[in-house]
Design an enzyme around this catalytic site. Structure first.
Site, PDB file in Angstrom:
ATOM      1  CG  ASN A 292       0.760   3.577   4.921  1.00 43.28           C
ATOM      2  OD1 ASN A 292       0.682   2.413   4.269  1.00 43.28           O
ATOM      3  ND2 ASN A 292      -0.197   3.820   5.808  1.00 43.28           N
ATOM      4  CE  LYS A 293       0.982  -1.618   5.382  1.00 49.28           C
ATOM      5  NZ  LYS A 293      -0.138  -1.037   5.038  1.00 49.28           N
ATOM      6  CB  ILE A 294       8.799  -1.029   3.675  1.00 49.18           C
ATOM      7  CG1 ILE A 294       8.912  -0.839   5.499  1.00 49.18           C
ATOM      8  CG2 ILE A 294      10.472  -1.205   3.252  1.00 49.18           C
ATOM      9  CD1 ILE A 294       9.951   0.119   6.071  1.00 49.18           C
TER      10      ILE A 294
ATOM     11  CG  ASN B 101      -2.101   1.234   1.136  1.00 43.97           C
ATOM     12  OD1 ASN B 101      -2.396   1.348   0.095  1.00 43.97           O
ATOM     13  ND2 ASN B 101      -2.422   1.589   2.314  1.00 43.97           N
TER      14      ASN B 101
END
Length: 376
Positions: free
Chosen positions: A188-190, A186
């Site tokens: 905002n993930k790493i 998604n």
């Protein structure tokens, strides 16, 4: 006030743009192509697996992981209560029954509560078929002990590693634990593919089953033929190209995230009852501040005050057993720790591109608000 320091934005630039444009110009725009194949291969390598199947979301990955393990209607699944809704939503998609397990002080599945749930389930002849730990904010759960408990009780382990790509536990990479694991990409993930996820496993039959279900369960014949219900869950080649460019930057991103964590930890832990949630060998996807009573305020009031100063924070996940959709759920394995973390925890600005001066400003704003609260 306009948001000056957001919580967690994706880090994409010229490298990612070139990768996506190249894939677009190649003509491979559907959920198949060379970038998708390479993305899956590299994901498997990074996570210590032999197979990775890239799909449209982390939620889709969880759904497929459950189906591939034969979990279905009426099956009981022990799942972390301290998690994002997608973990439990996937259980409801297949008609499984969640058994909520509380967390330890780090926010991870408490193994003692899990063991009690498994023993009780066997005694009532309603066994737990699967265990779904969550790697909260990028720190892997205690998989060695969870695996032992699951095996002793005839359950499989399905790791929700949505937040933990790049983390490790005992030298083994996140995503390598359990019969199967799920990642999320998604925004905002790493790393991000805009929206996306992956199912990780080391069993070729499981990988083939996931791939088959994710492509509408189409039979290998020239015409369209289906003997069971499938899903339109495959990741597009264009988004895989974005993921490849992000994956090449993984070590850089991890180093920055860990520098955020160290800076927050050094500046805030021990100051008037505050601490930063221990990240151990996690990927430090999000740095989480725990606001103690000595601070003179509470986490939610502090969050509101920071927002007025242009700093975005977010409460720790509201436990699933408190969600209205799960009203009336079994609370026998709830100890209160997840509720305490929800009440006292705040995720701090953790964007990969967060400038050090903005991070220092976050610390300064928190310190000023705490001083104000205690009358300094």
């Amino acid at each position: 006030m306009a948001m000056r320091i957001p919580l967690c934005l994706p880090s994409v630039g010229a490298k990612e743009e070139r990768a996506v444009v190249a894939a677009l110009r190649s003509g491979w725009v559907a959920p198949a192509g060379p970038q998708l194949d390479e993305f899956e291969s590299r994901l498997a390598t990074v996570t210590g697996r032999t197979h990775a199947v890239a799909v449209s979301s982390g939620t889709a990955a969880l759904h497929l992981a459950l189906l591939a393990q034969g979990i279905g209607r009426g099956d009981r699944v022990a799942v972390s209560t301290l998690t994002f809704a997608a973990t439990v939503n996937a259980l409801h998609y297949i008609g499984a029954e969640p058994v909520f397990i509380d967390c330890d002080e780090a926010g991870l599945m408490e193994v003692e509560a899990l063991e009690a749930a498994c023993v009780d389930s066997l005694a009532t002849r309603r066994p737990i078929r699967a265990v779904m730990p969550v790697d909260l904010y990028g720190r892997p759960a205690d998989y060695p002990r969870i695996g032992q408990i699951a095996a002793a009780n005839g359950a499989v382990v399905i790791s929700d590693a949505a937040e933990s790509l790049g983390a490790s536990l005992g030298g083994a990479p996140a995503g390598s634990f359990g019969e199967v694991a799920a990642l999320s990409f998604n925004g905002n993930k790493i790393i991000t593919t805009s929206s996306g996820g992956a199912v990780l496993c080391s069993d070729p039959e499981t990988a083939e089953r996931v791939r088959y279900l994710s492509t509408q369960a189409r039979q290998p014949v020239v015409h369209y033929e289906h003997t069971e219900v499938g899903y339109n869950y495959r990741l597009s080649n264009l988004l895989a190209a974005l993921g490849l460019a992000q994956l090449e930057r993984l070590e850089e991103i991890l180093a920055i995230k860990r520098s955020h964590y160290r800076a927050y930890d050094e500046a805030l832990t021990g100051v008037r009852g505050m601490r930063v949630l221990d990240a151990a060998d996690g990927n430090c996807w999000m740095s989480v501040l725990i606001v103690g009573t000595e601070s003179g305020t509470d986490a939610w009031s502090l969050s509101d005050s920071l927002l007025r100063r242009g700093v975005e924070t977010r409460p720790v996940f509201k436990p699933m057993h408190l969600q209205p959709v799960h009203k009336g759920c079994d609370r026998r394995y709830i100890t209160g720790r997840a509720e305490e973390l929800f009440r006292t925890g705040l995720a701090l600005p953790s964007s990969t591109d967060l400038p050090p001066e903005d991070r220092s400003q976050v610390v300064a704003e928190i310190a000023a608000l705490i001083d104000e609260a205690v009358g300094v």
